[in-house]
Design a protein around this motif. Structure first.
Motif, mmCIF file in Angstrom:
data_model
loop_
_atom_site.group_PDB
_atom_site.id
_atom_site.type_symbol
_atom_site.label_atom_id
_atom_site.label_comp_id
_atom_site.label_asym_id
_atom_site.label_seq_id
_atom_site.Cartn_x
_atom_site.Cartn_y
_atom_site.Cartn_z
ATOM 1 N N LYS A 47 14.143 -24.119 -56.979
ATOM 2 C CA LYS A 47 14.608 -23.571 -55.706
ATOM 3 C C LYS A 47 15.380 -24.603 -54.893
ATOM 4 C CE LYS A 47 11.055 -20.069 -55.161
ATOM 5 N NZ LYS A 47 9.956 -19.558 -54.322
ATOM 6 N N SER A 48 15.048 -25.872 -55.060
ATOM 7 C CA SER A 48 15.711 -26.924 -54.291
ATOM 8 C C SER A 48 17.194 -27.066 -54.637
ATOM 9 C CB SER A 48 15.000 -28.260 -54.507
ATOM 10 O OG SER A 48 15.062 -28.628 -55.873
ATOM 11 N N MET A 49 17.632 -26.450 -55.716
ATOM 12 C CA MET A 49 19.038 -26.515 -56.139
ATOM 13 C C MET A 49 19.903 -25.489 -55.402
ATOM 14 S SD MET A 49 19.235 -28.728 -58.853
ATOM 15 C CE MET A 49 20.638 -28.178 -59.748
ATOM 16 N N PHE A 50 19.300 -24.667 -54.556
ATOM 17 C CA PHE A 50 20.004 -23.565 -53.920
ATOM 18 C C PHE A 50 19.825 -23.590 -52.409
ATOM 19 C CE2 PHE A 50 18.617 -22.138 -58.115
ATOM 20 C CZ PHE A 50 19.785 -21.622 -58.659
ATOM 21 N N THR A 51 20.735 -22.930 -51.741
ATOM 22 C CA THR A 51 20.567 -22.607 -50.330
ATOM 23 C C THR A 51 20.556 -21.090 -50.222
ATOM 24 O OG1 THR A 51 22.928 -22.546 -49.843
ATOM 25 C CG2 THR A 51 21.805 -24.684 -49.586
ATOM 26 N N GLU A 52 19.973 -20.577 -49.160
ATOM 27 C CA GLU A 52 19.908 -19.126 -49.003
ATOM 28 C C GLU A 52 21.302 -18.518 -48.898
ATOM 29 O OE1 GLU A 52 17.852 -15.688 -46.223
ATOM 30 O OE2 GLU A 52 17.282 -17.777 -45.933
ATOM 31 N N SER A 53 22.210 -19.190 -48.199
ATOM 32 C CA SER A 53 23.560 -18.639 -48.046
ATOM 33 C C SER A 53 24.320 -18.610 -49.378
ATOM 34 C CB SER A 53 24.347 -19.423 -47.001
ATOM 35 O OG SER A 53 24.495 -20.768 -47.395
ATOM 36 N N SER A 54 24.133 -19.638 -50.214
ATOM 37 C CA SER A 54 24.826 -19.631 -51.511
ATOM 38 C C SER A 54 24.255 -18.550 -52.421
ATOM 39 C CB SER A 54 24.726 -21.002 -52.190
ATOM 40 O OG SER A 54 23.402 -21.275 -52.602
ATOM 41 N N LEU A 55 22.939 -18.360 -52.372
ATOM 42 C CA LEU A 55 22.328 -17.304 -53.175
ATOM 43 C C LEU A 55 22.787 -15.928 -52.703
ATOM 44 C CD1 LEU A 55 18.692 -18.651 -53.543
ATOM 45 C CD2 LEU A 55 20.347 -18.325 -55.387
ATOM 46 N N LYS A 56 22.866 -15.749 -51.391
ATOM 47 C CA LYS A 56 23.280 -14.468 -50.837
ATOM 48 C C LYS A 56 24.707 -14.128 -51.271
ATOM 49 C CE LYS A 56 22.804 -11.763 -46.673
ATOM 50 N NZ LYS A 56 21.752 -10.956 -47.226
ATOM 51 N N SER A 57 25.605 -15.100 -51.210
ATOM 52 C CA SER A 57 26.994 -14.830 -51.600
ATOM 53 C C SER A 57 27.105 -14.568 -53.100
ATOM 54 C CB SER A 57 27.909 -15.976 -51.180
ATOM 55 O OG SER A 57 27.565 -17.167 -51.846
ATOM 56 N N ARG A 58 26.351 -15.287 -53.911
ATOM 57 C CA ARG A 58 26.363 -15.031 -55.353
ATOM 58 C C ARG A 58 25.742 -13.676 -55.681
ATOM 59 N NH1 ARG A 58 28.152 -18.930 -58.594
ATOM 60 N NH2 ARG A 58 28.347 -21.001 -57.739
ATOM 61 N N ASN A 59 24.650 -13.339 -54.997
ATOM 62 C CA ASN A 59 24.000 -12.056 -55.254
ATOM 63 C C ASN A 59 24.902 -10.883 -54.885
ATOM 64 O OD1 ASN A 59 21.687 -13.097 -56.383
ATOM 65 N ND2 ASN A 59 20.538 -13.105 -54.468
ATOM 66 N N GLN A 60 25.710 -11.027 -53.843
ATOM 67 C CA GLN A 60 26.658 -9.968 -53.494
ATOM 68 C C GLN A 60 27.621 -9.712 -54.652
ATOM 69 O OE1 GLN A 60 28.487 -11.282 -49.847
ATOM 70 N NE2 GLN A 60 26.634 -10.946 -48.650
ATOM 71 N N ILE A 61 28.113 -10.778 -55.247
ATOM 72 C CA ILE A 61 29.032 -10.660 -56.383
ATOM 73 C C ILE A 61 28.310 -10.061 -57.588
ATOM 74 C CG2 ILE A 61 30.403 -11.982 -58.049
ATOM 75 C CD1 ILE A 61 30.859 -14.023 -55.706
ATOM 76 N N LEU A 62 27.123 -10.569 -57.868
ATOM 77 C CA LEU A 62 26.367 -10.125 -59.042
ATOM 78 C C LEU A 62 25.927 -8.670 -58.926
ATOM 79 C CD1 LEU A 62 24.305 -13.386 -59.470
ATOM 80 C CD2 LEU A 62 25.958 -12.491 -61.128
#
Length: 141
Positions: free
Chosen positions: A64-79
């Motif tokens: 989890k330390s490799m991610f930020t919530e904002s980066s996950l959110k933007s990737r999840n939108q694409i995915l």
């Protein structure tokens, strides 16, 4: 000779367009469910109905330390968009069984975003499904 070359080119094109998706065993379900936790109205959780998913998250997933919530959110939108496009176009109806209801304005929380992202990484790892929104380190070759 020309016919042989043309046949080889056409065969190569057809072969390269074929899917690399591994077939699912009949008894295996890879669906997921997103719902609010019963003990907290503000927290969401992802439930994946595949026995190996939890093992994947514990042993193979990036920490989890490799991610930020904002980066996950933007990737999840694409995915999620990519997943839903495949679902609605019936690319592989046996694999894309459900659409994912993901509201980009909703604050799901870090754990939800992380587990949702890992669901896509898991599908890539286990079934060879290619997603454009995955980070390079999370893609299988």
């Amino acid at each position: 000779m020309k016919n042989l070359i043309a046949l080889l080119i056409i065969s190569g094109f057809v072969w390269s367009c074929s899917t690399t998706l591994k077939p699912l065993p009949e008894n295996q379900n890879h669906s997921l469910s997103a719902h609010k936790k019963t003990d907290s109205a503000d927290e969401w959780e992802v439930t994946v109905f595949d026995a190996e998913y939890e093992n994947f998250v514990a042993t193979r997933a990036q920490p989890k330390s490799m991610f930020t919530e904002s980066s996950l959110k933007s990737r999840n939108q694409i995915l999620v968009t990519e997943w839903n496009n495949r679902f609605y176009s019936a690319v592989n109806p046996n694999f894309y069984e459900v659409a994912i209801d993901y509201d980009q304005k909703e604050n799901y929380g870090f754990d939800f975003e992380y587990r949702l992202y890992q669901f896509f990484a898991y599908c890539n790892w286990k079934y060879g499904v290619k997603f454009n929104g995955l980070r390079g380190i999370d893609k299988t070759k």
